[in-house]
Design a protein around this motif. Structure first.
Motif, PDB file in Angstrom:
ATOM      1  N   THR A  54       0.821  -1.217   0.000  1.00 22.24           N
ATOM      2  CA  THR A  54       0.000   0.000   0.000  1.00 22.24           C
ATOM      3  C   THR A  54       0.850   1.260   0.000  1.00 22.24           C
ATOM      4  OG1 THR A  54      -0.138   0.064   2.422  1.00 22.24           O
ATOM      5  CG2 THR A  54      -1.866  -1.155   1.252  1.00 22.24           C
ATOM      6  N   CYS A  55       0.201   2.338  -0.380  1.00 22.22           N
ATOM      7  CA  CYS A  55       0.820   3.657  -0.387  1.00 22.22           C
ATOM      8  C   CYS A  55      -0.255   4.684  -0.028  1.00 22.22           C
ATOM      9  CB  CYS A  55       1.387   3.933  -1.775  1.00 22.22           C
ATOM     10  SG  CYS A  55       2.119   5.566  -1.949  1.00 22.22           S
ATOM     11  N   GLU A  56      -0.125   5.288   1.162  1.00 19.29           N
ATOM     12  CA  GLU A  56      -1.061   6.332   1.584  1.00 19.29           C
ATOM     13  C   GLU A  56      -0.701   7.617   0.850  1.00 19.29           C
ATOM     14  OE1 GLU A  56      -0.702   6.752   5.800  1.00 19.29           O
ATOM     15  OE2 GLU A  56      -1.376   4.715   6.184  1.00 19.29           O
ATOM     16  N   ILE A  57      -1.692   8.240   0.235  1.00 19.44           N
ATOM     17  CA  ILE A  57      -1.416   9.449  -0.546  1.00 19.44           C
ATOM     18  C   ILE A  57      -2.225  10.642  -0.031  1.00 19.44           C
ATOM     19  CG2 ILE A  57      -0.698   8.246  -2.634  1.00 19.44           C
ATOM     20  CD1 ILE A  57      -3.501   8.701  -3.775  1.00 19.44           C
ATOM     21  N   THR A  58      -1.579  11.776  -0.079  1.00 15.91           N
ATOM     22  CA  THR A  58      -2.213  13.072   0.147  1.00 15.91           C
ATOM     23  C   THR A  58      -1.849  13.910  -1.066  1.00 15.91           C
ATOM     24  OG1 THR A  58      -1.989  12.905   2.544  1.00 15.91           O
ATOM     25  CG2 THR A  58      -2.291  15.103   1.638  1.00 15.91           C
ATOM     26  N   PHE A  59      -2.825  14.548  -1.681  1.00 13.08           N
ATOM     27  CA  PHE A  59      -2.526  15.304  -2.887  1.00 13.08           C
ATOM     28  C   PHE A  59      -3.358  16.572  -2.952  1.00 13.08           C
ATOM     29  CE2 PHE A  59      -5.620  12.004  -3.903  1.00 13.08           C
ATOM     30  CZ  PHE A  59      -6.606  12.671  -4.614  1.00 13.08           C
ATOM     31  N   ASP A  92      -1.107  -2.922 -11.408  1.00 14.46           N
ATOM     32  CA  ASP A  92      -2.468  -3.454 -11.280  1.00 14.46           C
ATOM     33  C   ASP A  92      -3.116  -2.991  -9.970  1.00 14.46           C
ATOM     34  OD1 ASP A  92      -4.548  -4.915 -12.441  1.00 14.46           O
ATOM     35  OD2 ASP A  92      -4.025  -6.731 -11.328  1.00 14.46           O
ATOM     36  N   ALA A  93      -2.997  -1.705  -9.707  1.00 13.45           N
ATOM     37  CA  ALA A  93      -3.420  -1.125  -8.431  1.00 13.45           C
ATOM     38  C   ALA A  93      -4.827  -0.536  -8.501  1.00 13.45           C
ATOM     39  CB  ALA A  93      -2.441  -0.030  -8.020  1.00 13.45           C
ATOM     40  N   PHE A  94      -5.357  -0.263  -7.311  1.00 14.54           N
ATOM     41  CA  PHE A  94      -6.638   0.421  -7.203  1.00 14.54           C
ATOM     42  C   PHE A  94      -6.608   1.261  -5.927  1.00 14.54           C
ATOM     43  CE2 PHE A  94      -7.005  -3.820  -5.456  1.00 14.54           C
ATOM     44  CZ  PHE A  94      -7.545  -3.607  -4.194  1.00 14.54           C
ATOM     45  N   VAL A  95      -7.582   2.150  -5.805  1.00  7.94           N
ATOM     46  CA  VAL A  95      -7.650   3.072  -4.673  1.00  7.94           C
ATOM     47  C   VAL A  95      -8.726   2.607  -3.703  1.00  7.94           C
ATOM     48  CG1 VAL A  95      -8.085   5.468  -3.997  1.00  7.94           C
ATOM     49  CG2 VAL A  95      -6.915   4.988  -6.133  1.00  7.94           C
ATOM     50  N   VAL A  96      -8.404   2.661  -2.410  1.00  5.80           N
ATOM     51  CA  VAL A  96      -9.393   2.399  -1.373  1.00  5.80           C
ATOM     52  C   VAL A  96      -9.420   3.587  -0.416  1.00  5.80           C
ATOM     53  CG1 VAL A  96      -9.110  -0.103  -1.492  1.00  5.80           C
ATOM     54  CG2 VAL A  96      -7.827   1.191   0.192  1.00  5.80           C
ATOM     55  N   GLY A  97     -10.493   3.700   0.333  1.00  6.26           N
ATOM     56  CA  GLY A  97     -10.618   4.765   1.316  1.00  6.26           C
ATOM     57  C   GLY A  97     -11.822   5.639   1.045  1.00  6.26           C
ATOM     58  N   ASP A  98     -11.802   6.784   1.670  1.00  5.80           N
ATOM     59  CA  ASP A  98     -12.886   7.753   1.564  1.00  5.80           C
ATOM     60  C   ASP A  98     -12.263   9.123   1.328  1.00  5.80           C
ATOM     61  OD1 ASP A  98     -15.324   9.035   1.696  1.00  5.80           O
ATOM     62  OD2 ASP A  98     -15.451   8.953   3.884  1.00  5.80           O
ATOM     63  N   PRO A  99     -12.271   9.621   0.074  1.00  4.28           N
ATOM     64  CA  PRO A  99     -11.612  10.897  -0.201  1.00  4.28           C
ATOM     65  C   PRO A  99     -12.258  12.048   0.566  1.00  4.28           C
ATOM     66  CG  PRO A  99     -12.860  10.166  -2.122  1.00  4.28           C
ATOM     67  CD  PRO A  99     -12.935   9.074  -1.108  1.00  4.28           C
ATOM     68  N   MET A 100     -11.413  12.820   1.221  1.00  6.46           N
ATOM     69  CA  MET A 100     -11.863  13.961   2.008  1.00  6.46           C
ATOM     70  C   MET A 100     -11.057  15.179   1.564  1.00  6.46           C
ATOM     71  SD  MET A 100     -13.993  14.777   4.464  1.00  6.46           S
ATOM     72  CE  MET A 100     -14.363  13.184   5.147  1.00  6.46           C
ATOM     73  N   THR A 101     -11.743  16.242   1.159  1.00  6.17           N
ATOM     74  CA  THR A 101     -11.074  17.452   0.700  1.00  6.17           C
ATOM     75  C   THR A 101     -11.152  18.545   1.755  1.00  6.17           C
ATOM     76  OG1 THR A 101     -11.688  16.933  -1.578  1.00  6.17           O
ATOM     77  CG2 THR A 101     -10.984  19.184  -1.135  1.00  6.17           C
ATOM     78  N   ASN A 102     -10.010  19.067   2.116  1.00  2.00           N
ATOM     79  CA  ASN A 102      -9.913  20.191   3.038  1.00  2.00           C
ATOM     80  C   ASN A 102      -9.938  21.466   2.195  1.00  2.00           C
ATOM     81  OD1 ASN A 102      -8.814  22.374   4.562  1.00  2.00           O
ATOM     82  ND2 ASN A 102      -7.869  20.916   5.964  1.00  2.00           N
ATOM     83  N   ARG A 103     -11.014  22.217   2.257  1.00  2.00           N
ATOM     84  CA  ARG A 103     -11.158  23.409   1.423  1.00  2.00           C
ATOM     85  C   ARG A 103     -10.351  24.601   1.937  1.00  2.00           C
ATOM     86  NH1 ARG A 103     -11.164  22.499  -2.986  1.00  2.00           N
ATOM     87  NH2 ARG A 103     -11.814  24.603  -3.442  1.00  2.00           N
ATOM     88  N   MET A 104      -9.782  24.486   3.131  1.00  2.00           N
ATOM     89  CA  MET A 104      -8.935  25.567   3.647  1.00  2.00           C
ATOM     90  C   MET A 104      -7.523  25.501   3.071  1.00  2.00           C
ATOM     91  SD  MET A 104     -10.928  27.404   5.397  1.00  2.00           S
ATOM     92  CE  MET A 104      -9.814  28.517   6.231  1.00  2.00           C
ATOM     93  N   ASN A 105      -7.013  24.279   2.838  1.00  2.00           N
ATOM     94  CA  ASN A 105      -5.650  24.173   2.304  1.00  2.00           C
ATOM     95  C   ASN A 105      -5.573  23.403   0.984  1.00  2.00           C
ATOM     96  OD1 ASN A 105      -5.823  21.457   2.994  1.00  2.00           O
ATOM     97  ND2 ASN A 105      -4.429  21.613   4.730  1.00  2.00           N
ATOM     98  N   GLY A 106      -6.693  22.879   0.496  1.00  2.00           N
ATOM     99  CA  GLY A 106      -6.729  22.210  -0.804  1.00  2.00           C
ATOM    100  C   GLY A 106      -6.188  20.800  -0.818  1.00  2.00           C
ATOM    101  N   GLU A 107      -6.056  20.164   0.361  1.00  2.00           N
ATOM    102  CA  GLU A 107      -5.535  18.807   0.410  1.00  2.00           C
ATOM    103  C   GLU A 107      -6.650  17.774   0.343  1.00  2.00           C
ATOM    104  OE1 GLU A 107      -1.398  19.239   2.927  1.00  2.00           O
ATOM    105  OE2 GLU A 107      -3.090  18.212   3.858  1.00  2.00           O
ATOM    106  N   THR A 109      -7.231  13.900   1.350  1.00  2.00           N
ATOM    107  CA  THR A 109      -6.669  12.856   2.197  1.00  2.00           C
ATOM    108  C   THR A 109      -7.626  11.662   2.229  1.00  2.00           C
ATOM    109  OG1 THR A 109      -7.714  13.809   4.156  1.00  2.00           O
ATOM    110  CG2 THR A 109      -5.453  14.512   3.681  1.00  2.00           C
ATOM    111  N   GLY A 110      -7.211  10.603   2.917  1.00  2.00           N
ATOM    112  CA  GLY A 110      -8.085   9.458   3.145  1.00  2.00           C
ATOM    113  C   GLY A 110      -8.001   8.358   2.105  1.00  2.00           C
ATOM    114  N   LEU A 111      -7.011   8.428   1.195  1.00  2.00           N
ATOM    115  CA  LEU A 111      -6.932   7.425   0.133  1.00  2.00           C
ATOM    116  C   LEU A 111      -5.624   6.636   0.206  1.00  2.00           C
ATOM    117  CD1 LEU A 111      -8.341   9.429  -2.891  1.00  2.00           C
ATOM    118  CD2 LEU A 111      -9.513   7.783  -1.426  1.00  2.00           C
TER     119      LEU A 111
END
Length: 122
Positions: A54-59, A92-107, A109-111
């Protein structure tokens, strides 16, 4: 022996989409987790459980359609570390989690990227 870390890191999907990562990039690249168990006679054993790499990503919220990302067919992920000349491959990857957008800083997270295998070069 010294090691180098950090610098410019980019993530590209096999679809060609480039995701601008932000913050910490955490990877779990072993295909197994172990748990210790104590037997009735006091000896200790371990139980190995297969798991995905796995790879936790913040973008940055750059307009990526989160619904499309979550429903997308499997894809290959390449992560390039320019400063260290290291490349990470999650095929052969896929994304799991619950995308959450922080509108104060544009991040976003959760994926987490999940793959059955992982390779590294450099």
């Amino acid at each position: 022996m010294s090691r180098d870390f950090g610098g410019r890191i980019s993530m590209r999907l096999s679809t060609g989409e480039l995701i601008s990562l932000r913050g910490t990039l955490n990877m779990s690249t072993s295909g197994q987790s172990n748990e210790a168990v104590t037997n009735s006679d006091g000896t200790v054993s371990r139980i190995g459980t297969p798991k995905p790499r796995t790879c936790e990503i913040t973008f940055e919220d750059g307009g990526i359609d989160h619904d499309a990302l979550m429903k997308a067919p499997r894809f290959n992920v390449t992560i390039d570390e320019d400063f260290t000349s290291v490349q990470h491959f999650f095929p052969d990857a896929f994304v799991v989690g619950d995308p959450m957008t922080n509108r104060m800083n544009g991040e976003v997270t959760g994926l987490t990227i999940n793959s059955a295998s992982y390779t590294r070069t450099g």
